[in-house]
Enzyme design. Structure first.
Site, short mmCIF file in Angstrom:
data_model
loop_
_atom_site.label_atom_id
_atom_site.label_comp_id
_atom_site.label_asym_id
_atom_site.label_seq_id
_atom_site.Cartn_x
_atom_site.Cartn_y
_atom_site.Cartn_z
N TYR A 39 2.25 -9.93 2.07
CA TYR A 39 1.58 -10.01 3.56
C TYR A 39 1.49 -11.29 4.03
CZ TYR A 39 -0.06 -5.42 1.88
OH TYR A 39 -0.11 -4.07 1.59
N GLN A 111 -5.64 -1.88 14.89
CA GLN A 111 -6.12 -1.52 13.51
C GLN A 111 -7.73 -1.41 13.78
OE1 GLN A 111 -5.20 -4.57 10.57
NE2 GLN A 111 -4.22 -2.96 9.28
N ASP A 173 -3.01 3.51 5.65
CA ASP A 173 -1.37 3.79 5.95
C ASP A 173 -1.04 5.17 5.37
OD1 ASP A 173 -2.07 1.27 6.32
OD2 ASP A 173 -0.02 0.23 5.57
N TRP A 360 -3.48 4.34 -0.64
CA TRP A 360 -4.63 5.01 0.08
C TRP A 360 -4.73 6.38 -0.54
CZ3 TRP A 360 -8.50 2.57 2.34
CH2 TRP A 360 -8.35 1.16 2.78
N GLU A 403 -5.78 -6.39 -4.68
CA GLU A 403 -6.11 -5.66 -3.17
C GLU A 403 -6.78 -4.49 -3.30
OE1 GLU A 403 -2.87 -3.98 0.21
OE2 GLU A 403 -2.06 -4.70 -1.64
#
Length: 432
Positions: A39, A111, A173, A360, A403
């Protein structure tokens, strides 16, 4: 314990220093990338949450993080979900695919707007009041415009529930909550090369058929010249995302409190109050009395997305749940924590679509746990809130700065040396 001269350096101090080093390493000159390679740009809610880490050791840098994020605001008030401040070939899709022509290259969606909540935290906790007053004066008009963009652009019919146009806009996502809605979106037919799989095992990332539909939506926005009216009318993906709605509402309450403290009373502030009241009246539409849980709603079929995900707890954070609903959610949180060794999983471990390590669809995310714990505390479920914090703390101390984390094994997944993980640990978990 480690001893240096006469001083005992505790585990917390070591971890805090490690977190600070991650933020410094990921600092690209005023903004923090989530992690290098995977990212390489500035993400909206990542950046806002990362400011909490900077707050603990560098107040000016915390304000700068938010300033740089706001610098990418569109004329209509939107703050995009990614700002492409510099070129990079390690991420796809980049600015050429999104096609926006703004002063800062960006995506064309937003977002979860946690930004104003973070600004409120900084206001409450910083030591330099002169700097705070200076930055607030600069930022407040942009924050108001951003919230009004959400309400006007994404809820033009004033239903009280804003709409999301892309799974990426939710921040969650590939949540299984979006599966049915996303399945109705066409797939792109052109070839492309994903870059995320150069960094992360495919077992931890969204599937290709999901990416095909993500990219169709990106093209749809571009082909419609980012026209709000056309997109609201014709977008094949529209969802009342309960997590986004909850985060927006909490941030609006925080923004209104800032306005009150600064004695800002005008028509725009009155509109924010009116919109917040609409959301409070409408949120019950996302509650299922049968299962005693909150869900997002597919606006294409006018049906609830009845997969239990951690998004359903966020009306607690948003202060939108009734006392009775909060009681059921606290009991549900206890059930989830009993069902998985590491909590709180992003999908109920008892759901058939639960995948403990795929992005997710099951893994644990520290910043969501922080929001859930704050919500439980607000409704005075202190014991459950403390349990969420304790389990998050155990997970972090064992597996550190990844993460996200496998909800069954706790093993770190996704990117390592991750900025918002470091920030939440420094702000919430580490006792100095």
């Amino acid at each position: 314990m480690v001893w240096v001269g006469e001083y005992k350096v505790t585990e917390d101090k070591q971890l805090f220093n490690a977190g600070a080093d991650i933020l410094k390493k990921n600092d690209f000159g005023g903004y923090t990338v989530p992690t290098q390679g995977l990212y390489p740009f500035q993400w909206n809610w990542d950046s806002a949450i990362t400011a909490l880490g900077w707050l603990k050791f560098d107040e000016p840098r915390a304000w700068q993080e938010l300033e740089v994020l706001i610098s990418g605001q569109w004329d209509d008030g939107m703050i995009p979900h990614i700002l492409f401040h510099r070129d990079s070939d390690t991420y796809f899709p980049g600015p050429d695919v999104w096609g926006s022509d703004k002063k800062v290259k960006s995506t064309s969606i937003s977002q979860p707007p946690v930004l104003a909540t973070i600004v409120k935290i900084l206001c409450d906790e910083v030591k330099d009041n002169d700097l705070k007053n200076e930055k607030l004066k600069e930022m407040l008009p942009s924050l108001i415009r951003y919230h009004l963009w959400w309400y006007r652009d994404r809820d033009p019919e004033s239903t009280g529930l804003v709409a999301s146009y892309h799974p990426w806009e939710s921040g969650m996502d590939n949540s299984p909550a979006w599966d049915k809605t996303l399945d109705a979106v066409p797939q792109v037919t052109w070839e492309y090369q994903r870059r995320d799989l150069n960094h992360i095992d495919a077992a931890e990332r969204p599937h290709k058929e999901q990416y095909d539909r993500y990219l169709y939506l990106v093209e749809f926005f571009k082909n419609n010249q980012f026209d709000s009216a056309k997109i609201y009318r014709d977008c094949p993906y529209k969802v009342n995302d309960v997590s986004l709605i909850s985060i927006l509402h909490r941030a609006t309450l925080d923004l209104l409190e800032i306005c009150q403290q600064l004695h800002v009373v005008d028509d725009e502030v009155q509109e924010l109050k009116a919109r917040a009241a609409l959301t409070e009246s409408a949120i019950s539409q996302l509650w299922c009395e049968e299962t005693k849980f909150f869900y997002s709603r597919d606006l294409m079929t006018d049906s609830l997305c009845k997969i239990k995900t951690n998004a359903g707890f966020l009306p607690l954070f948003g202060q939108l749940a009734s006392i009775e609903q909060a009681k059921y959610l606290a009991e549900e949180a206890q059930a989830w924590m009993a069902a998985s060794p590491y909590a709180i999983a992003s999908t109920d471990p008892r759901e058939s679509k639960y995948e403990p390590q795929r992005y997710w669809r099951g893994p644990v995310w520290l910043h969501i746990n922080w929001m859930i714990a704050l919500g439980l505390e607000f409704y005075q479920f202190e014991q459950t809130s403390s349990q969420v914090k304790q389990k998050t703390n155990e997970l972090f101390r064992k597996f550190k700065f990844y993460e996200y984390f496998n909800a069954d094994t706790g093993v770190g997944c996704g990117g390592n040396d991750f900025s918002w993980t470091a920030a939440i640990a420094m702000y919430w978990l580490l006792d100095l």
